[in-house]
Enzyme design. Structure first.
Site, PDB file in Angstrom:
ATOM      1  N   SER A 233     -23.554  57.325  78.326  1.00 32.14           N
ATOM      2  CA  SER A 233     -24.072  57.377  79.683  1.00 32.14           C
ATOM      3  C   SER A 233     -25.043  58.560  79.826  1.00 32.14           C
ATOM      4  O   SER A 233     -25.917  58.738  78.977  1.00 32.14           O
ATOM      5  CB  SER A 233     -22.885  57.468  80.648  1.00 32.14           C
TER       6      SER A 233
ATOM      7  N   ASP B   7     -22.734  45.781  80.904  1.00 29.14           N
ATOM      8  CA  ASP B   7     -22.893  47.064  81.589  1.00 29.14           C
ATOM      9  C   ASP B   7     -24.105  47.035  82.530  1.00 29.14           C
ATOM     10  O   ASP B   7     -25.221  46.783  82.079  1.00 29.14           O
ATOM     11  CB  ASP B   7     -23.077  48.144  80.518  1.00 29.14           C
TER      12      ASP B   7
ATOM     13  N   HIS C  75     -19.617  49.500  79.657  1.00 30.30           N
ATOM     14  CA  HIS C  75     -20.252  50.819  79.548  1.00 30.30           C
ATOM     15  C   HIS C  75     -19.691  51.596  78.346  1.00 30.30           C
ATOM     16  O   HIS C  75     -18.512  51.907  78.300  1.00 30.30           O
ATOM     17  CB  HIS C  75     -19.987  51.573  80.861  1.00 30.30           C
TER      18      HIS C  75
END
Lengths: 475, 475
Positions: free
Chosen positions: B156, B412, B437
């Site tokens: 991320s 995601d 994710h």
């Protein structure tokens, strides 16, 4: 290595036989972000950053942008002493921009308060690079130049900035021409004795006797200083005041050494203007002066007079106004630009160079990391961070970048602090045997040696190639 | 997208059939420079930056360093949810370091005053990257690891930092594994409606009826809100207090939408801990709940309860404690980490994402540059600088770098804000059809789909190759 050029017209420096390229620069100001790296600092605002600009050669919307990454001085001085860029612009139909470095010239973020603490804290290499990145991006938009390749140019510290622009902002800069950029020796890489050894080598090359004479003169001065024969020193060197402390003697040694540094750096084949007027081949002139004196010390005085007293009008040398000691042993110059450079030498740029009277002809003068820290902490309230430049700007680890010319002149004492061997087919070292400090950036001159003419030709071809490739990639 | 994981032991997340890799992390603190970019600021000092460290797999002085570039949360949470790194470390005999991002977890530069103005100003991406560069350089020296290749890892925002470390510090970092790093959509590149459209797509994929039900429920809520039937809204959604203003309704919409965002991001094939406990395949569970309700609005309430009320112990939903509105429309979480992330979303990280009830199933909720500027100026006294991330970190101009894996899971909603196609033979996009994710960063699990097993295999091979090449180049 701070330059404080005397203002000169571009066409004064080129001989009248050379076509007049004097570009018609417009002076402009750009609303620049004060602090790129802190949204809540005292720099929560903008300042006016000066730049020079000419589109007289530009094929609008198509020709490349030649962007000079201004260094430690008034931007007009760099524009007026970098004629090669405008010559090249004419050939390649480029837009030319010379951007002034924050805290120099008229680009003072806080006006007369710029060198107070904490205002001076916004003077860093990173802020200067971000200035250029933001300026290029915005000017491209304003000028309808979005698809125009960008080549950055710079000499000396300005050349370092050009290298850093290419490695940090390849999204914005397609190639960098870095003339005489000592990216290694200012990042703490290399030998501390190299610089003054290389200054010495220039004089030795003219004649070993010249080197011996200078060395001998400094030794004589040292003997007199040890004897505290200050009167004799004053008269031998035509000082305005009698020295009275070891600090004064140290200052005198610094002032004398500095003249040799400057003449070595600026050993151009024609007359130039720098601080005062320098003759063609000043190193040769210095050696003639040095060897033709009646005694060693007065010969030394007359030799440094080539720099400090070119008009012959100075009745005496004032120790503390002709030269200012600072965190750069190669000189910070005079005036407020010298504050800025001193601050940079106290923070990011590492120049712990020493002379020792063994590997060079100068008096032993150390400038260790410890001395630097002591001076900088007292002067600016800062603690330098050795190794920081190497961390931030890669040191000698350059294999992952491309499209950079590292040019150096063999006469330049900064040369061996830079990249002297090509690292790849697009990271090119160009060495100019008869070149002094970024001679190749200057406009063509009938007195130019063959080697600089050849270098400029290679540089020109390589830059044309970068422009061509960038255009293909973006289309 | 802020994560506030509940603490869980690494070996809780892997099934008992899997060999126990639970690494023995030591918690340490590093004396870090407060302000890398200003030598005269309030940051003229150091702070204690936390990092986790294990050398249990390391072949001392030889094995590579796997360095996790910590993101917006407590570093233990990332260490406990990134088992792939330690699995890889065992194979490659690597030293593992998880570094905590400044202003998160226990790495608060000014303690409880860290989120005051101006102290918060030292929270920038650039400072965080410089922290990691300085930390790696110094730890390598201290550990006798000077010649060990360094690979950075991140998920991320942490993956974005890994990419930036490779492009800005290739002298320090030999390769970067960036899992689910939305480097484009957080730099203002792309469509503002993409994110919530992709959240919607996950539910639609389970069943178009599911999407329609959610969309219908939000429309119903909207109708009631327009009728100011606040009592009925309170009862339908089991709110602790009766909403009474459009601000309350907006807050409710945000809270509801956020649950779908979270379930889409965390649509893992096994039970995980996040804020509360989430079941395996939460999107599927959500759709079942949504379609099995007695009426649309109570079905919506029960669906978001999967996230907010997994224990079933909440008697009612409190609008303003379960969800906090901030400059990130995908959520800032709760607690002081949420201040830090809000500040980053207000300064550098651009997330002007909107839902519109046309291309997505959510209520129309805009977050324009103008709204962002208004909010951020009021909340933090800052003015965002759109375009800054693209200038600083190259946007989609990545052709001059190398050795980066961009992995993304098709489930995601962040995926399409990242790099989805390989850019060169060493800038590899790996797409994981069944991945949410950064699923691939998590430790192996018997419930893993084939696609993530295959992805990890490719990633492992590529990283081994980088290590090998780096070793050859440095020898």
């Amino acid at each position: 290595m701070l330059f404080s050029f005397q203002r000169e017209k571009h066409n004064n420096e080129v001989s009248s036989s050379h076509r007049d390229l004097s570009p018609d620069f417009k002076e402009k100001y750009f609303k620049q972000i004060l602090d790129h790296f802190n949204f809540n600092s005292l720099g929560n605002g903008t300042f006016d950053q000066r730049y020079l600009f000419t589109d007289q050669y530009w094929k609008k919307g198509y020709g490349p942008i030649f962007f000079y990454t201004g260094n430690e001085g008034d931007i007009w001085d760099f524009a007026m002493n970098s004629g090669f860029i405008t010559e090249l612009a004419e050939v390649q139909r480029a837009l030319v921009i010379f951007a002034e470095h924050r805290y120099y010239g008229k680009s003072l973020p806080f006006g007369k308060d710029s060198f107070n603490i904490p205002q001076v804290g916004l003077l860093t290499v990173e802020q200067a690079l971000a200035d250029y990145a933001v300026m290029i991006t915005q000017l491209k938009e304003e000028l309808g130049a979005q698809s125009c390749p960008v080549i950055v140019f710079g000499g000396s510290y300005g050349g370092m900035l050009s290298v850093y622009m290419r490695i940090r902002y390849p999204n914005i800069v397609n190639g960098a021409f870095a003339a005489s950029a000592p990216i290694l020796s200012t990042a703490g890489l290399g030998e501390s004795k190299q610089f003054f050894q290389d200054v010495t080598a220039d004089f030795e090359k003219v004649s070993p006797a010249c080197r011996d004479a200078v060395k001998g003169a400094f030794q004589k001065l040292n003997t007199l200083a040890q004897q505290k024969d200050y009167r004799r020193i004053q008269s031998a060197f035509s000082l305005c005041n009698t020295p009275s402390t070891s600090k004064d003697i140290n200052q005198l040694n610094g002032l004398l050494r500095n003249a040799f540094t400057m003449m070595a750096m600026l050993d151009y084949p024609y007359r130039t203007q720098f601080m005062s007027s320098l003759p063609a081949y000043p190193v040769k002139v210095a050696c003639e002066t040095m060897l033709n004196g009646t005694d060693l010390m007065s010969a030394l005085r007359d030799t440094v007079g080539i720099l400090y007293n070119s008009t012959g009008k100075l009745a005496c040398f004032d120790l503390y106004t002709l030269y200012v000691e600072c965190a750069d042993p190669t000189g910070c110059g005079l005036g407020f630009n010298s504050y800025a450079w001193d601050y940079q030498a106290c923070t990011e740029i590492e120049m712990c160079y020493e002379s020792n009277n063994v590997t060079d002809m100068f008096p032993p003068m150390t400038f260790t990391e410890q001395q630097r820290e002591q001076y900088c902490s007292k002067r600016w309230g800062v603690v330098p961070r050795p190794g920081w430049m190497k961390t931030q700007f890669w040191g000698d680890y350059l294999s992952t970048t491309s499209n950079i010319i590292f040019s150096n002149g063999d006469l330049d004492p900064w040369a061996n602090g830079g990249i002297r061997k090509s690292l790849s087919s697009s990271l090119i070292a160009i060495n100019i045997p008869e070149g002094a400090h970024h001679l190749d950036l200057r406009g063509s001159n009938p007195a130019d040696p063959e080697s600089v003419i050849a270098a400029r030709k290679m540089e020109s071809e390589m830059i044309a190639q970068w422009v061509k490739t960038a255009r293909q990639q973006s289309s």
